[in-house]
Design an enzyme around this catalytic site. Sequence first.
Site, PDB file in Angstrom:
ATOM      1  N   CYS A   1      37.360   5.236   7.575  1.00  0.00           N
ATOM      2  CA  CYS A   1      38.535   6.108   7.652  1.00  0.00           C
ATOM      3  C   CYS A   1      39.592   5.672   8.656  1.00  0.00           C
ATOM      4  O   CYS A   1      40.495   6.447   8.963  1.00  0.00           O
ATOM      5  CB  CYS A   1      38.093   7.528   7.995  1.00  0.00           C
ATOM      6  SG  CYS A   1      37.066   8.267   6.735  1.00  0.00           S
ATOM      7  N   ASP A   2      39.511   4.448   9.153  1.00  0.00           N
ATOM      8  CA  ASP A   2      40.484   4.015  10.157  1.00  0.00           C
ATOM      9  C   ASP A   2      40.955   2.587   9.863  1.00  0.00           C
ATOM     10  O   ASP A   2      40.839   1.701  10.709  1.00  0.00           O
ATOM     11  CB  ASP A   2      39.845   4.106  11.544  1.00  0.00           C
ATOM     12  CG  ASP A   2      40.862   4.073  12.672  1.00  0.00           C
ATOM     13  OD1 ASP A   2      42.064   4.251  12.396  1.00  0.00           O
ATOM     14  OD2 ASP A   2      40.445   3.858  13.829  1.00  0.00           O
ATOM     15  N   PRO A   3      41.513   2.356   8.673  1.00  0.00           N
ATOM     16  CA  PRO A   3      41.826   0.978   8.251  1.00  0.00           C
ATOM     17  C   PRO A   3      43.215   0.475   8.655  1.00  0.00           C
ATOM     18  O   PRO A   3      43.893  -0.157   7.873  1.00  0.00           O
ATOM     19  CB  PRO A   3      41.712   1.071   6.735  1.00  0.00           C
ATOM     20  CG  PRO A   3      42.225   2.437   6.425  1.00  0.00           C
ATOM     21  CD  PRO A   3      41.718   3.299   7.565  1.00  0.00           C
TER      22      PRO A   3
END
Length: 147
Positions: A53-55
């Site tokens: 969830c942190d790309p």
Amino acid sequence: MTTERVLTMEYMEGVKVDNRLYMEVHDISTHEVSKKISKLYSEMIFFRGYIHCDPHPGNVLVRKGSEGKVEVVLLDHGLYTQLSEDFRLTYCRLWMAILRQDLDGVKRYTQLLNGGELYPLLASIITARSWDSISKGVSWHPFTKTE
């Protein structure tokens, strides 16, 4: 060993995914990078339902592997989410409706995802295409200047 007070990390070679100049100088195909990232996230979203969830570019590196093949490296595995099976399948069906130009399906699956009547907006956000392009068929309608 990682505990509440100790975080174990590993150094990974590579450059941020938005460093196009580096890729050009080192003969790394941006097209190949795009394909690999698309495949990576498609696998996470559509098949596994387990998503990083942190790309942002600082967490996605690109490099050439030992055999000279392009590799994508994900960093910072502290924030993932698990999609419910119902959500994952409905989201898959939404994408299939978009690709098939099934506007009734786009509306139905958006509503099942609690998007209400905002189906044109949701379809436009997830495809980065205009509603007009989606309505005409994103698979064969070329990108417009405004897209």
